[in-house]
Design a protein around this motif. Structure first.
Motif, short mmCIF file in Angstrom:
data_model
loop_
_atom_site.label_atom_id
_atom_site.label_comp_id
_atom_site.label_asym_id
_atom_site.label_seq_id
_atom_site.Cartn_x
_atom_site.Cartn_y
_atom_site.Cartn_z
N VAL A 63 2.96 24.30 35.62
CA VAL A 63 4.32 24.80 35.73
C VAL A 63 5.10 23.99 36.76
O VAL A 63 6.26 23.61 36.55
N VAL A 64 4.47 23.69 37.90
CA VAL A 64 5.13 22.88 38.94
C VAL A 64 5.42 21.48 38.41
O VAL A 64 6.50 20.93 38.67
N LEU A 65 4.50 20.91 37.66
CA LEU A 65 4.71 19.58 37.09
C LEU A 65 5.90 19.57 36.13
O LEU A 65 6.75 18.67 36.19
N MET A 116 8.41 21.69 36.06
CA MET A 116 9.64 21.90 36.85
C MET A 116 10.06 20.61 37.56
O MET A 116 11.24 20.27 37.58
N ALA A 117 9.10 19.89 38.14
CA ALA A 117 9.41 18.66 38.85
C ALA A 117 9.98 17.61 37.89
O ALA A 117 10.98 16.94 38.20
N ALA A 173 -0.60 27.11 37.32
CA ALA A 173 0.47 26.97 38.31
C ALA A 173 0.81 25.49 38.53
O ALA A 173 1.99 25.13 38.65
N ALA A 174 -0.20 24.62 38.55
CA ALA A 174 0.04 23.19 38.72
C ALA A 174 0.83 22.63 37.53
O ALA A 174 1.72 21.79 37.70
N THR A 177 11.51 18.15 35.08
CA THR A 177 12.84 18.60 34.66
C THR A 177 13.87 18.31 35.73
O THR A 177 14.97 17.82 35.43
#
Length: 54
Positions: free
Chosen positions: A28-30, A32-33, A25-26, A35
């Protein structure tokens, strides 16, 4: 109520699975951030479509 008592090995794997899930999850968040930062920057431009040549 469970039919059988949970084995100790499953309890240990549960902790490991939660750790892997948190790391995934971390990540994926990284992504997304990063991007969102790249797309919202002032110098970002969409590439020209090469199929639309006159």
């Amino acid at each position: 109520m469970a039919l059988r008592k949970e084995h100790e090995l499953h309890k240990r794997r549960s902790g490991l699975n939660k750790g892997v899930g948190i790391l995934l999850a971390a990540f994926v968040v990284l992504v997304m951030a990063l991007t969102m930062v790249k797309v919202t920057s002032a110098t970002f431009k969409f590439p020209d479509a090469q199929g639309e040549q006159n």
